[in-house]
Structure formats: structure tokens, C-alpha cells
Design a protein around this motif. Structure first.
Motif, PDB file in Angstrom:
ATOM      1  N   GLY A 137       0.843  -1.202   0.000  1.00 29.80           N
ATOM      2  CA  GLY A 137       0.000   0.000   0.000  1.00 29.80           C
ATOM      3  C   GLY A 137       0.872   1.244   0.000  1.00 29.80           C
ATOM      4  N   HIS A 138       1.908   1.214   0.841  1.00 30.25           N
ATOM      5  CA  HIS A 138       2.851   2.336   0.940  1.00 30.25           C
ATOM      6  C   HIS A 138       3.585   2.545  -0.384  1.00 30.25           C
ATOM      7  CE1 HIS A 138       5.912   4.792   3.161  1.00 30.25           C
ATOM      8  NE2 HIS A 138       6.692   4.326   2.200  1.00 30.25           N
ATOM      9  N   GLU A 139       4.046   1.464  -0.991  1.00 26.89           N
ATOM     10  CA  GLU A 139       4.815   1.580  -2.241  1.00 26.89           C
ATOM     11  C   GLU A 139       3.937   2.026  -3.412  1.00 26.89           C
ATOM     12  OE1 GLU A 139       7.898   1.707  -2.179  1.00 26.89           O
ATOM     13  OE2 GLU A 139       8.252   0.828  -0.218  1.00 26.89           O
ATOM     14  N   ALA A 141       1.324   3.762  -3.159  1.00 28.42           N
ATOM     15  CA  ALA A 141       1.009   5.166  -2.879  1.00 28.42           C
ATOM     16  C   ALA A 141       2.116   6.090  -3.397  1.00 28.42           C
ATOM     17  CB  ALA A 141       0.802   5.366  -1.380  1.00 28.42           C
ATOM     18  N   HIS A 142       3.377   5.694  -3.246  1.00 26.87           N
ATOM     19  CA  HIS A 142       4.488   6.503  -3.786  1.00 26.87           C
ATOM     20  C   HIS A 142       4.301   6.715  -5.293  1.00 26.87           C
ATOM     21  CE1 HIS A 142       7.281   7.229  -0.554  1.00 26.87           C
ATOM     22  NE2 HIS A 142       7.537   5.951  -0.302  1.00 26.87           N
ATOM     23  N   VAL A 143       3.903   5.661  -5.979  1.00 27.15           N
ATOM     24  CA  VAL A 143       3.717   5.742  -7.435  1.00 27.15           C
ATOM     25  C   VAL A 143       2.505   6.627  -7.766  1.00 27.15           C
ATOM     26  CG1 VAL A 143       3.347   4.443  -9.573  1.00 27.15           C
ATOM     27  CG2 VAL A 143       4.735   3.437  -7.744  1.00 27.15           C
ATOM     28  N   PRO A 195      15.462   8.714  -3.032  1.00 28.39           N
ATOM     29  CA  PRO A 195      15.390   9.025  -1.604  1.00 28.39           C
ATOM     30  C   PRO A 195      14.233  10.002  -1.384  1.00 28.39           C
ATOM     31  CG  PRO A 195      17.267  10.141  -2.636  1.00 28.39           C
ATOM     32  CD  PRO A 195      16.495   9.465  -3.729  1.00 28.39           C
ATOM     33  N   PHE A 196      13.129   9.486  -0.925  1.00 25.07           N
ATOM     34  CA  PHE A 196      11.950  10.327  -0.746  1.00 25.07           C
ATOM     35  C   PHE A 196      12.094  11.224   0.480  1.00 25.07           C
ATOM     36  CE2 PHE A 196       9.883   6.581  -2.903  1.00 25.07           C
ATOM     37  CZ  PHE A 196       9.647   7.242  -4.099  1.00 25.07           C
ATOM     38  N   SER A 197      11.335  12.311   0.471  1.00 20.52           N
ATOM     39  CA  SER A 197      11.369  13.231   1.609  1.00 20.52           C
ATOM     40  C   SER A 197      10.436  12.715   2.707  1.00 20.52           C
ATOM     41  CB  SER A 197      10.920  14.613   1.170  1.00 20.52           C
ATOM     42  OG  SER A 197       9.527  14.589   0.902  1.00 20.52           O
ATOM     43  N   GLN A 200       6.828  13.120   1.780  1.00 22.26           N
ATOM     44  CA  GLN A 200       6.380  12.076   0.855  1.00 22.26           C
ATOM     45  C   GLN A 200       6.180  10.753   1.586  1.00 22.26           C
ATOM     46  OE1 GLN A 200       9.596  12.381  -1.983  1.00 22.26           O
ATOM     47  NE2 GLN A 200       8.286  13.430  -3.448  1.00 22.26           N
ATOM     48  N   GLU A 201       7.090  10.449   2.507  1.00 23.87           N
ATOM     49  CA  GLU A 201       6.981   9.187   3.255  1.00 23.87           C
ATOM     50  C   GLU A 201       5.700   9.141   4.086  1.00 23.87           C
ATOM     51  OE1 GLU A 201       8.469   6.680   2.680  1.00 23.87           O
ATOM     52  OE2 GLU A 201      10.177   7.434   1.568  1.00 23.87           O
ATOM     53  N   SER A 202       5.431  10.254   4.748  1.00 29.59           N
ATOM     54  CA  SER A 202       4.252  10.317   5.588  1.00 29.59           C
ATOM     55  C   SER A 202       2.982  10.250   4.720  1.00 29.59           C
ATOM     56  CB  SER A 202       4.302  11.613   6.393  1.00 29.59           C
ATOM     57  OG  SER A 202       3.346  11.594   7.384  1.00 29.59           O
ATOM     58  N   PRO A 240      17.939   2.296   3.325  1.00 27.21           N
ATOM     59  CA  PRO A 240      17.201   3.405   2.727  1.00 27.21           C
ATOM     60  C   PRO A 240      15.762   3.027   2.390  1.00 27.21           C
ATOM     61  CG  PRO A 240      19.029   2.705   1.336  1.00 27.21           C
ATOM     62  CD  PRO A 240      18.873   1.694   2.412  1.00 27.21           C
ATOM     63  N   GLU A 241      15.047   3.971   1.865  1.00 29.35           N
ATOM     64  CA  GLU A 241      13.624   3.888   1.512  1.00 29.35           C
ATOM     65  C   GLU A 241      12.727   3.491   2.672  1.00 29.35           C
ATOM     66  OE1 GLU A 241      11.130   4.766   0.302  1.00 29.35           O
ATOM     67  OE2 GLU A 241       9.623   3.198   0.199  1.00 29.35           O
ATOM     68  N   PHE A 242      12.751   2.253   3.095  1.00 25.54           N
ATOM     69  CA  PHE A 242      11.743   1.906   4.067  1.00 25.54           C
ATOM     70  C   PHE A 242      11.983   2.515   5.441  1.00 25.54           C
ATOM     71  CE2 PHE A 242       7.919  -0.409   4.933  1.00 25.54           C
ATOM     72  CZ  PHE A 242       7.331  -0.252   3.700  1.00 25.54           C
ATOM     73  N   THR A 245      14.597   7.773   5.665  1.00 22.06           N
ATOM     74  CA  THR A 245      13.976   9.092   5.744  1.00 22.06           C
ATOM     75  C   THR A 245      12.550   9.007   6.273  1.00 22.06           C
ATOM     76  OG1 THR A 245      13.237   8.892   3.464  1.00 22.06           O
ATOM     77  CG2 THR A 245      15.322  10.040   3.831  1.00 22.06           C
ATOM     78  N   HIS A 246      12.175   7.791   6.635  1.00 21.24           N
ATOM     79  CA  HIS A 246      10.824   7.650   7.153  1.00 21.24           C
ATOM     80  C   HIS A 246      10.726   8.320   8.512  1.00 21.24           C
ATOM     81  CE1 HIS A 246       9.546   4.009   4.555  1.00 21.24           C
ATOM     82  NE2 HIS A 246       9.250   5.161   4.016  1.00 21.24           N
ATOM     83  N   PRO A 247       9.496   8.710   8.866  1.00 20.89           N
ATOM     84  CA  PRO A 247       9.357   9.268  10.220  1.00 20.89           C
ATOM     85  C   PRO A 247       9.735   8.206  11.247  1.00 20.89           C
ATOM     86  CG  PRO A 247       7.207   9.135   9.076  1.00 20.89           C
ATOM     87  CD  PRO A 247       8.238   8.643   8.131  1.00 20.89           C
TER      88      PRO A 247
END
Ligand SMILES: [Zn+2]
Length: 282
Positions: A137-139, A141-143, A195-197, A200-202, A240-242, A245-247
């Protein structure tokens, strides 16, 4: 004609060019909005361009990583990803999901155009279809939220500055191409991709929660998944990714709890999925 007369004309032209540039930038900004959250986005490249780049980057990843032949894992990813993409804002994309064999990597990633990679290391942490639905769902959503195109646009802006963008884009300036390649981390490591911000992660968390609920998975399972993630990755260097930069976990879980009532409404109306356990025996 004297120099005194020429100068204002030159500046007039520059001002006019700046005006056009700003006007087109505003047009771009207002054109893109993330689904679910409705956040306005600054995006300089077309959806088609972003998707082509994502597909190219995925080919690059495929040439470097080994695809897992674990049938249980592959079936689980196809089963859950099929449901999630089906209820997403972009079901028509040419989706591709690959399971990469790397038990040490507790991670997953998504590229523009709908190319998703899941490492075998994250599947035992996902544990069940609902856990995997949290990851996917998270991935997805990024797309759906054009995060890749947004990231590239930020890269272009950082490298060239606002004034040069219009000229560079129209001339296919190699600097733009460089910015794009850097933003994608092409030629670097898999982990270097996108590398998402934090924003974006939230956002991917909040959209992802809605997607998993619409797909028929209990969204409260997302909280259990993130608790397992914290335990599984405690003391390990953050990939990285998961995670990078995630909260932080605390912030993430409290956000998820805040969004849960809305997601639950979607879950109640959904065509419920079976929450199968994913066996880790190979
Ligand atoms: Zn993410």
C-alpha cells in the motif's frame, strides 16, 4: 541607437522571460495534486517521461539483483499487489512486481510507472497478507502520488536554479539529464533509488492505509506491522527507503492511529480479503 536605449530593452526581455517561466511554473504546480491528501505538487516532467525513466531504472535493478524463485513469496506479492493496485488511483498502469532474493534486506521500493520491488528480508516481518498489504500500500502510494517525478523536479531545480529550467527543458540540456539520473540513483546502488522526503513518506503512509483498507485488509494491521518492523530492525543500520527518511516509529504509529478511523470506514465497505499467513519455509 545608444547603449542607454538598449539596456532597458534587454531587461524587458529578461523580465518577460521570467514572467513566462513563473506563469508556466505556477501552471505545473497547480496541475498536480497527490491523491487522497490533495497536496499540490511541483512537477516539471510529464507523467509519461517519469514512467519511462522508472521503467528504465527497473531494468537496471533487474540486471543487478537476483529475482527470488520462492513460489510462496511470489504468489503472496502478486495476490496482495493485485488487490492494492486494483483499488489505487492508477489501476491502468503497467504494474510489475518482483521479489528480490536478499534475506538481509528488510526493504521494498517503488518506481514511477508502477515497478515494485520487494526483498525477501521484509516478508517474514510482513508475516501475513495484511502485513504485506501495509508494505505494498505504501509503495503503490508513492507511485500514485507521483513522488518520483516530484523528486526529479526538485533535483532539476536544485541543480539549475529557477531561471535556467525553461531553457534547459526546451533544449534537452545534458545537465537536466544528469539531474534526472542523480535523482534516480541510476548507476548507483539499488538503495540509492529515489530518496523520498519525509513529507512524501508520511503521505505514502496515509494513502497506503486507505489503499490497504479499500483492498479489503484490516488497516489496524498496519500498526502491528510497524511494531514488528521496529523489533526486526532494532540495532541494525537503517536501510534506505523503508526506514532512512521515514518518520520515526513513534511518529509513524501515532499518525497511523490518527488516520485509522477514516481508513476503517473504507475497510467496512470493502470486499474483504482473506488474511493468509505467509509461510517463511522455502
Ligand atoms: Zn516510502
Amino acid at each position: 541607437m545608444t547603449n542607454r536605449n538598449r539596456k532597458p530593452r534587454f531587461f524587458e526581455k529578461v523580465l518577460f522571460a521570467l514572467f513566462i517561466l513563473l506563469a508556466s511554473a505556477v501552471l505545473f504546480i497547480t496541475c498536480y495534486k497527490a491523491p487522497v491528501t490533495g497536496r499540490s505538487q511541483f512537477i516539471l516532467i510529464s507523467e509519461q517521461e517519469a514512467n519511462q525513466m522508472g521503467t528504465a531504472a527497473f531494468q537496471e535493478v533487474l540486471s543487478k539483483e537476483s529475482v527470488s524463485n520462492n513460489e510462496v513469496y511470489n504468489e503472496a506479492v502478486s495476490r496482495v499487489a493485485g488487490r492494492i493496485t486494483g483499488v489505487s488511483d492508477i489501476p491502468q498502469y503497467n504494474w510489475d512486481y518482483k521479489v528480490f532474493k536478499d534475506d538481509e534486506t528488510i526493504n521494498a521500493f517503488a518506481l514511477p510507472g508502477g515497478k515494485i520491488g520487494v526483498y525477501t528480508g521484509i516478508i517474514p516481518v510482513a508475516e501475513s497478507d495484511a502485513g504485506l498489504a501495509t508494505v505494498l500500500g505504501h509503495e503503490v502510494a508513492h507511485v500514485a502520488a507521483h513522488h518520483g517525478a516530484e523528486r526529479i523536479s526538485t533535483g532539476i531545480l536544485a541543480q539549475l536554479g529557477a531561471v535556467a529550467i525553461g531553457v534547459a527543458l526546451s533544449n534537452r540540456d545534458p545537465l537536466v539529464v544528469d539531474a534526472i539520473m542523480q535523482a534516480y540513483g541510476i548507476g548507483v546502488t539499488v538503495g540509492g533509488i529515489l530518496p523520498f522526503s519525509r513529507v512524501q513518506e508520511s503521505e505514502a503512509d496515509s494513502i497506503g492505509l486507505i489503499y490497504m483498507a479499500k483492498a479489503g485488509y484490516d488497516p489496524s494491521e498496519a500498526i502491528d506491522f510497524w511494531n514488528r518492523m521496529e523489533q526486526a530492525t532494532r540495532g541494525k543500520p537503517k536501510p534506505p527507503e523503508f526506514l532512512a527518511t521515514h518518520p520515526g516509529y513513534g511518529t509513524r504509529v501515532s499518525n497511523l492511529k490518527k488516520w485509522l478511523p477514516e481508513a476503517t470506514k473504507y475497510y467496512e465497505r470493502s470486499d474483504k480479503a482473506q488474511n493468509l499467513m505467509i509461510s517463511s519455509s522455502h
